[in-house]
Design a protein around this motif. Structure first.
Motif, mmCIF file in Angstrom:
data_model
loop_
_atom_site.group_PDB
_atom_site.id
_atom_site.type_symbol
_atom_site.label_atom_id
_atom_site.label_comp_id
_atom_site.label_asym_id
_atom_site.label_seq_id
_atom_site.Cartn_x
_atom_site.Cartn_y
_atom_site.Cartn_z
ATOM 1 N N LEU A 1 26.871 -23.698 19.250
ATOM 2 C CA LEU A 1 25.745 -22.995 19.915
ATOM 3 C C LEU A 1 25.599 -21.808 19.044
ATOM 4 O O LEU A 1 26.490 -21.107 18.956
ATOM 5 C CB LEU A 1 25.600 -22.750 21.268
ATOM 6 C CG LEU A 1 25.915 -23.905 22.120
ATOM 7 C CD1 LEU A 1 26.449 -23.629 23.724
ATOM 8 C CD2 LEU A 1 24.645 -24.860 22.115
ATOM 9 N N GLY A 2 24.352 -21.093 18.642
ATOM 10 C CA GLY A 2 24.641 -20.045 17.794
ATOM 11 C C GLY A 2 23.179 -19.220 18.585
ATOM 12 O O GLY A 2 21.981 -19.547 18.844
ATOM 13 N N TYR A 3 23.478 -17.910 18.725
ATOM 14 C CA TYR A 3 22.420 -16.975 19.044
ATOM 15 C C TYR A 3 22.683 -15.525 18.227
ATOM 16 O O TYR A 3 23.791 -15.203 17.941
ATOM 17 C CB TYR A 3 22.881 -16.521 20.737
ATOM 18 C CG TYR A 3 22.873 -17.670 21.562
ATOM 19 C CD1 TYR A 3 21.691 -18.172 22.387
ATOM 20 C CD2 TYR A 3 24.039 -18.422 21.705
ATOM 21 C CE1 TYR A 3 22.021 -19.294 23.009
ATOM 22 C CE2 TYR A 3 24.272 -19.360 22.507
ATOM 23 C CZ TYR A 3 22.833 -19.993 23.076
ATOM 24 O OH TYR A 3 23.130 -20.989 24.022
ATOM 25 N N GLU A 4 21.554 -14.983 18.083
ATOM 26 C CA GLU A 4 21.600 -13.739 17.226
ATOM 27 C C GLU A 4 20.474 -12.838 17.283
ATOM 28 O O GLU A 4 19.297 -13.262 17.700
ATOM 29 C CB GLU A 4 21.752 -13.922 15.610
ATOM 30 C CG GLU A 4 20.695 -14.868 15.206
ATOM 31 C CD GLU A 4 20.883 -15.358 13.687
ATOM 32 O OE1 GLU A 4 21.764 -14.807 12.975
ATOM 33 O OE2 GLU A 4 20.160 -15.852 13.130
ATOM 34 N N ASN A 5 20.523 -11.592 16.723
ATOM 35 C CA ASN A 5 19.519 -10.649 16.519
ATOM 36 C C ASN A 5 20.081 -9.912 15.369
ATOM 37 O O ASN A 5 21.304 -10.094 14.719
ATOM 38 C CB ASN A 5 19.184 -9.793 17.688
ATOM 39 C CG ASN A 5 20.311 -9.081 18.330
ATOM 40 O OD1 ASN A 5 21.238 -8.733 17.550
ATOM 41 N ND2 ASN A 5 20.062 -8.396 19.532
ATOM 42 N N ASN A 6 19.605 -8.770 15.073
ATOM 43 C CA ASN A 6 19.878 -7.793 14.026
ATOM 44 C C ASN A 6 21.215 -7.165 14.197
ATOM 45 O O ASN A 6 22.042 -6.644 13.166
ATOM 46 C CB ASN A 6 18.815 -6.635 13.540
ATOM 47 C CG ASN A 6 17.670 -7.356 12.874
ATOM 48 O OD1 ASN A 6 17.983 -8.254 12.137
ATOM 49 N ND2 ASN A 6 16.594 -6.768 13.035
#
Length: 159
Positions: free
Chosen positions: A49-54
């Motif tokens: 599972l992958g989650y991101e922002n800057n």
């Protein structure tokens, strides 16, 4: 009226500053909280599972316990350290046990990208009922160690 408007503005500013974003995986029975909204991105494997922002990236790899190393199974503290080492991270330091998941542990390490040392929290834990081991990385692109620690410590099981 002026006092009421001032109170409303202060309340909205406070709630925006202290906003928390919950991320849940019903399939893998885990949840965590982030100080900023994170978008889920498509990963190469169904068990990642992958989650991101800057500012942050949270990656969760789920592995059947039978496929995990005996050292990881015996000690999640050792498991976090071994995961950091396997990922090629540098300057690995002990972190702490997580408050909401028994035996879960994180270490702090650094990922060298160009000329920046990015802090990374590496978390290891096991769900014996589901027969799964979890390897989590929390990349702090904005170098905010405190926010990274809060994300790491927010991991918990879903009922």
């Amino acid at each position: 009226m002026k006092q009421i408007m001032t109170s409303i503005i202060l309340l909205l500013a406070y709630t925006t500053i202290n906003a928390q974003y919950n991320v849940n995986s019903d399939k893998y029975k885990i949840a965590f909280t982030s100080p900023e909204a994170l978008e889920q991105y498509e990963t190469e494997a169904e068990t990642v599972l992958g989650y991101e922002n800057n500012n942050f990236a949270v990656d969760i790899e789920i592995i059947p316990i039978a496929e995990q190393s005996p050292a990881f199974i015996k000690s999640q503290k050792e498991g976090a350290y071994l995961t950091a080492k396997f990922l090629g991270l540098k300057d690995i330091k002990n972190g702490a046990f997580l408050p909401h998941i028994e035996s879960a542990f994180y270490v702090i390490a650094y990922d060298q990208y160009e000329e920046t040392n990015t802090p990374v929290y590496i978390i290891a834990f096991i769900n014996k009922e589901l027969g799964l081991a979890y390897e989590v990385t929390v990349y702090c692109y904005n170098i905010d160690l405190e926010a990274g620690r809060k994300i790491a410590n927010s991991f918990k099981w879903l009922e």
